[in-house]
Scaffold this active site. Sequence first.
Site, PDB file in Angstrom:
ATOM      1  N   ARG A   1       1.891   8.278   9.235  1.00  0.00           N
ATOM      2  CA  ARG A   1       1.604   9.695   8.964  1.00  0.00           C
ATOM      3  C   ARG A   1       0.395  10.185   9.755  1.00  0.00           C
ATOM      4  O   ARG A   1       0.386  11.300  10.251  1.00  0.00           O
ATOM      5  CB  ARG A   1       1.369   9.915   7.465  1.00  0.00           C
ATOM      6  CG  ARG A   1       2.655  10.036   6.681  1.00  0.00           C
ATOM      7  CD  ARG A   1       2.421  10.114   5.187  1.00  0.00           C
ATOM      8  NE  ARG A   1       3.700   9.965   4.494  1.00  0.00           N
ATOM      9  CZ  ARG A   1       4.393  10.964   3.965  1.00  0.00           C
ATOM     10  NH1 ARG A   1       3.939  12.187   4.012  1.00  0.00           N
ATOM     11  NH2 ARG A   1       5.550  10.741   3.367  1.00  0.00           N
TER      12      ARG A   1
ATOM     13  N   ASP B   1       0.787  -1.241   0.000  1.00  0.00           N
ATOM     14  CA  ASP B   1       0.000   0.000   0.000  1.00  0.00           C
ATOM     15  C   ASP B   1       0.812   1.281   0.000  1.00  0.00           C
ATOM     16  O   ASP B   1       0.308   2.347   0.344  1.00  0.00           O
ATOM     17  CB  ASP B   1      -0.907  -0.007   1.237  1.00  0.00           C
ATOM     18  CG  ASP B   1      -0.118  -0.104   2.541  1.00  0.00           C
ATOM     19  OD1 ASP B   1       1.116  -0.003   2.501  1.00  0.00           O
ATOM     20  OD2 ASP B   1      -0.744  -0.288   3.600  1.00  0.00           O
TER      21      ASP B   1
ATOM     22  N   GLU C   1       0.206  -9.025  -1.414  1.00  0.00           N
ATOM     23  CA  GLU C   1      -0.452  -8.515  -0.202  1.00  0.00           C
ATOM     24  C   GLU C   1      -1.680  -7.665  -0.594  1.00  0.00           C
ATOM     25  O   GLU C   1      -1.840  -6.508  -0.192  1.00  0.00           O
ATOM     26  CB  GLU C   1       0.492  -7.721   0.704  1.00  0.00           C
ATOM     27  CG  GLU C   1      -0.001  -7.650   2.143  1.00  0.00           C
ATOM     28  CD  GLU C   1       0.868  -6.777   3.055  1.00  0.00           C
ATOM     29  OE1 GLU C   1       0.775  -5.546   2.977  1.00  0.00           O
ATOM     30  OE2 GLU C   1       1.629  -7.348   3.867  1.00  0.00           O
TER      31      GLU C   1
ATOM     32  N   GLU D   1      -2.361   5.098   2.808  1.00  0.00           N
ATOM     33  CA  GLU D   1      -2.184   3.710   2.369  1.00  0.00           C
ATOM     34  C   GLU D   1      -3.482   3.007   1.978  1.00  0.00           C
ATOM     35  O   GLU D   1      -3.497   2.192   1.057  1.00  0.00           O
ATOM     36  CB  GLU D   1      -1.470   2.898   3.467  1.00  0.00           C
ATOM     37  CG  GLU D   1       0.001   3.246   3.636  1.00  0.00           C
ATOM     38  CD  GLU D   1       0.238   4.443   4.540  1.00  0.00           C
ATOM     39  OE1 GLU D   1      -0.734   5.044   5.041  1.00  0.00           O
ATOM     40  OE2 GLU D   1       1.404   4.794   4.745  1.00  0.00           O
TER      41      GLU D   1
ATOM     42  N   HIS E   1      12.127   5.310  13.587  1.00  0.00           N
ATOM     43  CA  HIS E   1      12.032   5.492  12.132  1.00  0.00           C
ATOM     44  C   HIS E   1      12.811   6.746  11.729  1.00  0.00           C
ATOM     45  O   HIS E   1      12.870   7.710  12.500  1.00  0.00           O
ATOM     46  CB  HIS E   1      10.543   5.651  11.801  1.00  0.00           C
ATOM     47  CG  HIS E   1      10.193   5.508  10.357  1.00  0.00           C
ATOM     48  ND1 HIS E   1      10.445   6.486   9.440  1.00  0.00           N
ATOM     49  CD2 HIS E   1       9.584   4.507   9.672  1.00  0.00           C
ATOM     50  CE1 HIS E   1      10.008   6.101   8.248  1.00  0.00           C
ATOM     51  NE2 HIS E   1       9.478   4.890   8.362  1.00  0.00           N
TER      52      HIS E   1
ATOM     53  N   HIS F   1       5.312   5.261  13.534  1.00  0.00           N
ATOM     54  CA  HIS F   1       5.764   6.118  12.421  1.00  0.00           C
ATOM     55  C   HIS F   1       4.654   6.620  11.512  1.00  0.00           C
ATOM     56  O   HIS F   1       4.896   7.461  10.648  1.00  0.00           O
ATOM     57  CB  HIS F   1       6.768   5.350  11.553  1.00  0.00           C
ATOM     58  CG  HIS F   1       6.129   4.243  10.760  1.00  0.00           C
ATOM     59  ND1 HIS F   1       5.524   4.470   9.534  1.00  0.00           N
ATOM     60  CD2 HIS F   1       5.972   2.929  11.011  1.00  0.00           C
ATOM     61  CE1 HIS F   1       5.044   3.329   9.082  1.00  0.00           C
ATOM     62  NE2 HIS F   1       5.299   2.379   9.958  1.00  0.00           N
TER      63      HIS F   1
HETATM   64  C1  UD1 Z   1       6.278   4.994   4.080  1.00  0.00           C
HETATM   65  C2  UD1 Z   1       4.942   4.502   3.505  1.00  0.00           C
HETATM   66  C3  UD1 Z   1       4.198   3.707   4.561  1.00  0.00           C
HETATM   67  C4  UD1 Z   1       5.063   2.619   5.177  1.00  0.00           C
HETATM   68  C5  UD1 Z   1       6.335   3.237   5.703  1.00  0.00           C
HETATM   69  C6  UD1 Z   1       7.222   2.150   6.246  1.00  0.00           C
HETATM   70  C7  UD1 Z   1       3.826   5.938   1.856  1.00  0.00           C
HETATM   71  C8  UD1 Z   1       2.958   7.099   1.640  1.00  0.00           C
HETATM   72  N1  UD1 Z   1       4.117   5.638   3.135  1.00  0.00           N
HETATM   73  O1  UD1 Z   1       5.967   5.954   5.084  1.00  0.00           O
HETATM   74  O2  UD1 Z   1       3.082   3.105   3.958  1.00  0.00           O
HETATM   75  O3  UD1 Z   1       4.385   2.013   6.256  1.00  0.00           O
HETATM   76  O4  UD1 Z   1       6.990   3.916   4.620  1.00  0.00           O
HETATM   77  O5  UD1 Z   1       8.263   2.655   6.986  1.00  0.00           O
HETATM   78  O6  UD1 Z   1       4.235   5.327   0.919  1.00  0.00           O
HETATM   79  N2  UD1 Z   1      13.681   8.620   5.722  1.00  0.00           N
HETATM   80  C9  UD1 Z   1      15.071   8.625   5.703  1.00  0.00           C
HETATM   81  N3  UD1 Z   1      15.702   7.434   5.408  1.00  0.00           N
HETATM   82  C10 UD1 Z   1      15.053   6.295   5.155  1.00  0.00           C
HETATM   83  C11 UD1 Z   1      13.641   6.318   5.204  1.00  0.00           C
HETATM   84  C12 UD1 Z   1      12.975   7.486   5.468  1.00  0.00           C
HETATM   85  O7  UD1 Z   1      15.715   9.626   5.926  1.00  0.00           O
HETATM   86  O8  UD1 Z   1      15.681   5.273   4.909  1.00  0.00           O
HETATM   87  C13 UD1 Z   1      12.984   9.898   6.028  1.00  0.00           C
HETATM   88  C14 UD1 Z   1      12.978  10.910   4.864  1.00  0.00           C
HETATM   89  O9  UD1 Z   1      13.139  12.194   5.398  1.00  0.00           O
HETATM   90  C15 UD1 Z   1      11.576  10.766   4.301  1.00  0.00           C
HETATM   91  C16 UD1 Z   1      10.773  10.444   5.543  1.00  0.00           C
HETATM   92  O10 UD1 Z   1      11.623   9.604   6.318  1.00  0.00           O
HETATM   93  O11 UD1 Z   1      11.143  11.952   3.675  1.00  0.00           O
HETATM   94  C17 UD1 Z   1       9.442   9.791   5.327  1.00  0.00           C
HETATM   95  O12 UD1 Z   1       9.540   8.695   4.430  1.00  0.00           O
HETATM   96  P1  UD1 Z   1       8.295   8.336   3.453  1.00  0.00           P
HETATM   97  O13 UD1 Z   1       8.619   7.144   2.643  1.00  0.00           O
HETATM   98  O14 UD1 Z   1       7.875   9.540   2.748  1.00  0.00           O
HETATM   99  O15 UD1 Z   1       7.115   8.004   4.439  1.00  0.00           O
HETATM  100  P2  UD1 Z   1       7.009   6.989   5.622  1.00  0.00           P
HETATM  101  O16 UD1 Z   1       6.335   7.735   6.694  1.00  0.00           O
HETATM  102  O17 UD1 Z   1       8.300   6.320   5.878  1.00  0.00           O
HETATM  103  N1  UDP Z   2      11.765  -3.492  11.272  1.00  0.00           N
HETATM  104  C1  UDP Z   2      13.155  -3.592  11.168  1.00  0.00           C
HETATM  105  N2  UDP Z   2      13.933  -2.780  11.942  1.00  0.00           N
HETATM  106  C2  UDP Z   2      13.407  -1.876  12.799  1.00  0.00           C
HETATM  107  C3  UDP Z   2      11.997  -1.760  12.884  1.00  0.00           C
HETATM  108  C4  UDP Z   2      11.207  -2.567  12.096  1.00  0.00           C
HETATM  109  O1  UDP Z   2      13.676  -4.406  10.409  1.00  0.00           O
HETATM  110  O2  UDP Z   2      14.179  -1.173  13.459  1.00  0.00           O
HETATM  111  C5  UDP Z   2      10.941  -4.348  10.409  1.00  0.00           C
HETATM  112  C6  UDP Z   2       9.788  -5.074  11.080  1.00  0.00           C
HETATM  113  O3  UDP Z   2      10.173  -6.341  11.541  1.00  0.00           O
HETATM  114  C7  UDP Z   2       8.765  -5.170   9.954  1.00  0.00           C
HETATM  115  C8  UDP Z   2       9.013  -3.931   9.140  1.00  0.00           C
HETATM  116  O4  UDP Z   2      10.324  -3.485   9.473  1.00  0.00           O
HETATM  117  O5  UDP Z   2       9.013  -6.284   9.113  1.00  0.00           O
HETATM  118  C9  UDP Z   2       8.008  -2.878   9.475  1.00  0.00           C
HETATM  119  O6  UDP Z   2       8.339  -1.701   8.814  1.00  0.00           O
HETATM  120  P1  UDP Z   2       7.624  -0.326   9.100  1.00  0.00           P
HETATM  121  O7  UDP Z   2       7.145  -0.283  10.509  1.00  0.00           O
HETATM  122  O8  UDP Z   2       8.576   0.711   8.629  1.00  0.00           O
HETATM  123  O9  UDP Z   2       6.410  -0.353   8.073  1.00  0.00           O
HETATM  124  P2  UDP Z   2       4.929  -0.953   8.161  1.00  0.00           P
HETATM  125  O10 UDP Z   2       4.985  -2.340   8.663  1.00  0.00           O
HETATM  126  O11 UDP Z   2       4.150  -0.063   9.055  1.00  0.00           O
HETATM  127  O12 UDP Z   2       4.443  -0.836   6.758  1.00  0.00           O
END
Ligand code: UD1
Ligand code: UDP
Length: 380
Positions: free
Chosen positions: A210, A95, A117, A131, A241, A208
Amino acid sequence: MKVLTVFGTRPEAIKMAPLVQALTADPDIESVLCVTAQHREMLDQVLWLFELTPHYDLNIMKPNQTVAQITTNVMLGMEKVLQEESPDIVLVHGDTSTTFATALAAFYQKIPVGHVEAGLRTFDKYSPYPEEVNRVLTGHIAELHFAPTEQNRRNLLAEGISDDKIFVTGNTVIDALLTVVEKPYTFIEDVLRDIDFENKRVITVTCHRRENLGEHMASIFKAIRAIAEEFSDVEIIYPVHMNPKVQTAAKKYLGEMERIHLIAPLQYQPFVNLMARSYLVITDSGGMQEEAPALGKPVLVVRRETERPEAIGAGTVKLAGVDQETIYEMTKTLLTDPEAYGKMAHAVNPYGDGLACQRIITALKTTVEAVAAEADQSKV
Ligand code: UD1
Ligand code: UDP
């Protein structure tokens, strides 16, 4: 058969890694991997662990990116990759905005999409946001739907998706989990190495989403802080996160507190083994609602709803909501009432048996020719 797999965030990578490995190992399949890098460091951790080298890396991540930025950058990047590769099918997961934008880009080139999924629903378009809508729209673009559970299949049928395009496979997260969980396991990370798992009760926390940013996150964190203050045998471990807004909130409400450890995102293997050694899990993550039940760990979900009701039915997951007092009380109950804890702490596997990837590949082999031919006809 040429299969292009596309993902961009940590959870997609974890759940697609075993599938990409299986596709790559299959002599009948040409497997191409493209990452959008909607996440960077958190994605790279997973690529490294599962030894995946993408053929394409769109490298789109920007600090504090908006959903519109992700969507447009993924679409523009994917347009070129799809033109160059012209795969028989594109596989996307779940999603995220990477998922929806990739599905839409593939549709614009009349390339069939397989949705891994598929079929999870909260029926609230603002939660999880964005999502829920990403998943619904992807479901309506996709030709093939790999649904983790029967409930997910029923959700798709109710939206008019044809039964012969839906395959109930289990969730690939269980395939991934089973490859990394180990007994015994030795942590090399400083904080984890120093935790006395024998005599302390560890609560693993992640948060984490939004829709939780702001007020909700403040309530969740205050409840967790109160628990750490009250229970001297509890250690809270929270790999935060990398979203800067989450980092700021976590530091503000939980920083510099005895028994609360704010640490960097963990590599998947230590993280899963941390969950396996925890007393309970508090999270708004989707994937952890699937993993923790398989490990027999109670989960309090700090969200108003969930698209994963199966583990609630099985008893290991409870929806705690986002109200500070309720989260505090529910956590306290699990820390003080052995009977309540015992009722939740049992291993169940509503999300699969670790064979989801093989089922997906079998389904691809029997259907892709037909869906690709159908798409080709529409190009004439
Ligand atoms: C995204 C997904 C969400 C998923 C989540 C898992 C969308 C809209 N959201 O949300 O469905 O559950 O990922 O974690 O697709 N950032 C870093 N380094 C990284 C990752 C993130 O610096 O490796 C920071 C960046 O500033 C980025 C922010 O995190 O702009 C948010 O990341 P983003 O992918 O936009 O949204 P998530 O809240 O992570
Ligand atoms: N996870 C990880 N390291 C961490 C926190 C989470 O590997 O420090 C793994 C966790 O086991 C799960 C996935 O990341 O498989 C969840 O990711 P996240 O919470 O970012 O996204 P969501 O599940 O909400 O889409």
